[in-house]
Design a protein around this motif. Structure first.
Motif, mmCIF file in Angstrom:
data_model
loop_
_atom_site.group_PDB
_atom_site.id
_atom_site.type_symbol
_atom_site.label_atom_id
_atom_site.label_comp_id
_atom_site.label_asym_id
_atom_site.label_seq_id
_atom_site.Cartn_x
_atom_site.Cartn_y
_atom_site.Cartn_z
ATOM 1 N N ILE A 53 -35.460 60.529 -14.325
ATOM 2 C CA ILE A 53 -36.822 60.516 -15.075
ATOM 3 C C ILE A 53 -36.608 61.295 -16.349
ATOM 4 C CG2 ILE A 53 -39.163 60.954 -15.072
ATOM 5 C CD1 ILE A 53 -39.255 60.083 -12.028
ATOM 6 N N LEU A 54 -36.103 62.455 -16.235
ATOM 7 C CA LEU A 54 -35.884 63.234 -17.515
ATOM 8 C C LEU A 54 -35.011 62.722 -18.549
ATOM 9 C CD1 LEU A 54 -35.620 66.744 -15.675
ATOM 10 C CD2 LEU A 54 -37.892 66.021 -16.920
ATOM 11 N N TYR A 55 -33.976 62.185 -18.045
ATOM 12 C CA TYR A 55 -33.270 61.261 -19.114
ATOM 13 C C TYR A 55 -33.659 60.493 -19.717
ATOM 14 C CZ TYR A 55 -28.760 63.577 -18.034
ATOM 15 O OH TYR A 55 -27.698 64.245 -17.962
ATOM 16 N N ALA A 56 -34.688 59.400 -18.892
ATOM 17 C CA ALA A 56 -35.517 58.301 -19.572
ATOM 18 C C ALA A 56 -36.610 58.848 -20.341
ATOM 19 C CB ALA A 56 -35.984 57.441 -18.557
ATOM 20 N N LEU A 57 -37.232 60.019 -20.177
ATOM 21 C CA LEU A 57 -38.157 60.477 -20.888
ATOM 22 C C LEU A 57 -37.654 61.256 -22.244
ATOM 23 C CD1 LEU A 57 -40.870 61.820 -18.565
ATOM 24 C CD2 LEU A 57 -40.986 59.736 -19.802
ATOM 25 N N GLU A 103 -35.365 59.843 -24.090
ATOM 26 C CA GLU A 103 -35.194 58.735 -25.076
ATOM 27 C C GLU A 103 -36.420 58.492 -25.648
ATOM 28 O OE1 GLU A 103 -33.748 55.582 -22.796
ATOM 29 O OE2 GLU A 103 -31.773 56.489 -22.522
ATOM 30 N N SER A 104 -37.753 58.604 -24.787
ATOM 31 C CA SER A 104 -38.734 58.194 -25.492
ATOM 32 C C SER A 104 -39.969 58.244 -24.319
ATOM 33 C CB SER A 104 -39.165 56.607 -26.062
ATOM 34 O OG SER A 104 -38.967 55.663 -24.845
ATOM 35 N N PRO A 105 -41.141 58.694 -24.784
ATOM 36 C CA PRO A 105 -42.115 58.621 -23.803
ATOM 37 C C PRO A 105 -42.382 57.342 -23.137
ATOM 38 C CG PRO A 105 -42.655 59.963 -25.859
ATOM 39 C CD PRO A 105 -41.529 58.998 -26.281
ATOM 40 N N ARG A 106 -42.814 57.364 -21.718
ATOM 41 C CA ARG A 106 -43.161 56.070 -21.071
ATOM 42 C C ARG A 106 -44.111 56.306 -20.063
ATOM 43 N NH1 ARG A 106 -38.021 53.445 -21.401
ATOM 44 N NH2 ARG A 106 -36.088 54.787 -22.193
ATOM 45 N N HIS A 107 -44.623 54.968 -19.651
ATOM 46 C CA HIS A 107 -45.581 54.939 -18.772
ATOM 47 C C HIS A 107 -45.021 54.928 -17.250
ATOM 48 C CE1 HIS A 107 -47.493 53.147 -22.374
ATOM 49 N NE2 HIS A 107 -48.665 53.776 -21.903
ATOM 50 N N VAL A 108 -45.596 55.234 -16.376
ATOM 51 C CA VAL A 108 -45.127 55.156 -14.989
ATOM 52 C C VAL A 108 -44.482 53.638 -14.748
ATOM 53 C CG1 VAL A 108 -45.632 55.156 -12.394
ATOM 54 C CG2 VAL A 108 -46.991 56.635 -14.046
ATOM 55 N N SER A 109 -45.094 52.671 -14.912
ATOM 56 C CA SER A 109 -44.732 51.255 -14.724
ATOM 57 C C SER A 109 -43.127 51.125 -15.540
ATOM 58 C CB SER A 109 -45.821 50.451 -15.328
ATOM 59 O OG SER A 109 -46.013 50.248 -16.444
ATOM 60 N N GLY A 110 -42.947 51.718 -16.669
ATOM 61 C CA GLY A 110 -42.028 51.310 -17.471
ATOM 62 C C GLY A 110 -40.892 52.170 -16.928
ATOM 63 N N ALA A 152 -40.741 53.022 -13.478
ATOM 64 C CA ALA A 152 -40.469 52.477 -12.374
ATOM 65 C C ALA A 152 -39.410 51.289 -12.660
ATOM 66 C CB ALA A 152 -41.833 51.860 -11.530
ATOM 67 N N GLU A 153 -39.781 50.455 -13.654
ATOM 68 C CA GLU A 153 -38.894 49.521 -13.879
ATOM 69 C C GLU A 153 -37.540 49.757 -14.266
ATOM 70 O OE1 GLU A 153 -38.741 45.804 -17.426
ATOM 71 O OE2 GLU A 153 -40.846 46.437 -16.522
ATOM 72 N N LEU A 154 -37.435 50.796 -15.121
ATOM 73 C CA LEU A 154 -36.141 51.363 -15.773
ATOM 74 C C LEU A 154 -35.371 51.605 -14.319
ATOM 75 C CD1 LEU A 154 -34.615 52.024 -18.318
ATOM 76 C CD2 LEU A 154 -35.502 54.038 -18.228
ATOM 77 N N LEU A 155 -35.917 52.577 -13.551
ATOM 78 C CA LEU A 155 -35.066 53.039 -12.531
ATOM 79 C C LEU A 155 -35.053 52.126 -11.123
ATOM 80 C CD1 LEU A 155 -36.965 56.792 -12.568
ATOM 81 C CD2 LEU A 155 -34.628 55.859 -13.405
ATOM 82 N N ASP A 156 -35.583 50.739 -11.327
ATOM 83 C CA ASP A 156 -35.739 50.012 -10.174
ATOM 84 C C ASP A 156 -36.235 50.949 -8.952
ATOM 85 O OD1 ASP A 156 -35.498 47.477 -9.218
ATOM 86 O OD2 ASP A 156 -33.501 47.954 -8.384
ATOM 87 N N ALA A 157 -37.279 51.530 -9.131
ATOM 88 C CA ALA A 157 -37.919 52.255 -7.910
ATOM 89 C C ALA A 157 -39.427 51.894 -7.624
ATOM 90 C CB ALA A 157 -37.653 53.632 -8.249
ATOM 91 N N PRO A 158 -39.845 51.861 -6.588
ATOM 92 C CA PRO A 158 -41.578 51.669 -6.613
ATOM 93 C C PRO A 158 -42.311 52.709 -7.423
ATOM 94 C CG PRO A 158 -40.449 51.818 -4.316
ATOM 95 C CD PRO A 158 -39.444 52.365 -5.435
ATOM 96 N N GLN A 159 -43.391 52.115 -7.964
ATOM 97 C CA GLN A 159 -44.259 52.922 -8.869
ATOM 98 C C GLN A 159 -44.537 54.266 -8.151
ATOM 99 O OE1 GLN A 159 -46.692 50.628 -11.287
ATOM 100 N NE2 GLN A 159 -48.157 52.407 -11.717
ATOM 101 N N SER A 160 -44.980 54.135 -6.857
ATOM 102 C CA SER A 160 -45.574 55.074 -6.036
ATOM 103 C C SER A 160 -44.446 56.280 -5.949
ATOM 104 C CB SER A 160 -45.870 54.683 -4.422
ATOM 105 O OG SER A 160 -44.867 54.222 -3.894
ATOM 106 N N THR A 161 -42.993 55.969 -5.847
ATOM 107 C CA THR A 161 -42.119 56.948 -5.579
ATOM 108 C C THR A 161 -42.043 57.565 -7.057
ATOM 109 O OG1 THR A 161 -40.883 55.518 -4.261
ATOM 110 C CG2 THR A 161 -39.712 57.438 -5.520
ATOM 111 N N VAL A 162 -42.257 56.861 -8.240
ATOM 112 C CA VAL A 162 -41.958 57.503 -9.690
ATOM 113 C C VAL A 162 -43.076 58.439 -9.741
ATOM 114 C CG1 VAL A 162 -41.839 56.998 -11.969
ATOM 115 C CG2 VAL A 162 -40.486 55.655 -10.563
#
Length: 115
Positions: free
Chosen positions: A33-37, A39-46, A48-58
């Motif tokens: 998550i830190l690596y993704a952020l 790169e750029s600010p993101r929403h939870v849904s983005g 979750a999609e990037l990490l292929d993980a459930p939104q609740s987990t993220v």
């Protein structure tokens, strides 16, 4: 300052570091998550999609990172946009990853030398 005072102060600082940073970085998903952020600010849904993980987990991982003030959040309409609280926070996992790669290369070189 006596030696014992310095030791106690250092002990307190190390305990804070462990509580705030080490525990937050103890989970690979939070590091991703830190690596993704980074790169750029993101929403939870983005995320979750990037990490292929459930939104609740993220969301759960973001709460840990937010509680430790490693990420910040801001309302973006009906959603929440997450960003690194300080871009330098990514330096610790990047350094650790770089050292792990260097060590693996050294061990591979040694293994080749033995065969």
């Amino acid at each position: 300052m006596r030696r014992r005072d310095v030791d106690e102060q250092l002990r307190h600082e190390v305990n804070l570091l462990h509580a705030n940073l080490c525990q937050a970085l103890a989970d690979p998903t939070r590091i991703l998550i830190l690596y993704a952020l980074a790169e750029s600010p993101r929403h939870v849904s983005g995320l979750a999609e990037l990490l292929d993980a459930p939104q609740s987990t993220v969301s759960r991982h973001l709460k840990v990172l937010r509680d430790r003030r490693l990420v910040s959040s801001a309302r973006d309409g009906a959603s929440v946009l997450y960003a690194l609280a300080d871009p330098r926070v990514i330096d610790a996992p990047r350094y650790a990853a770089r050292r792990a790669r260097e060590r693996a290369l050294q061990q591979a070189t040694l293994a080749r030398g033995l065969s």
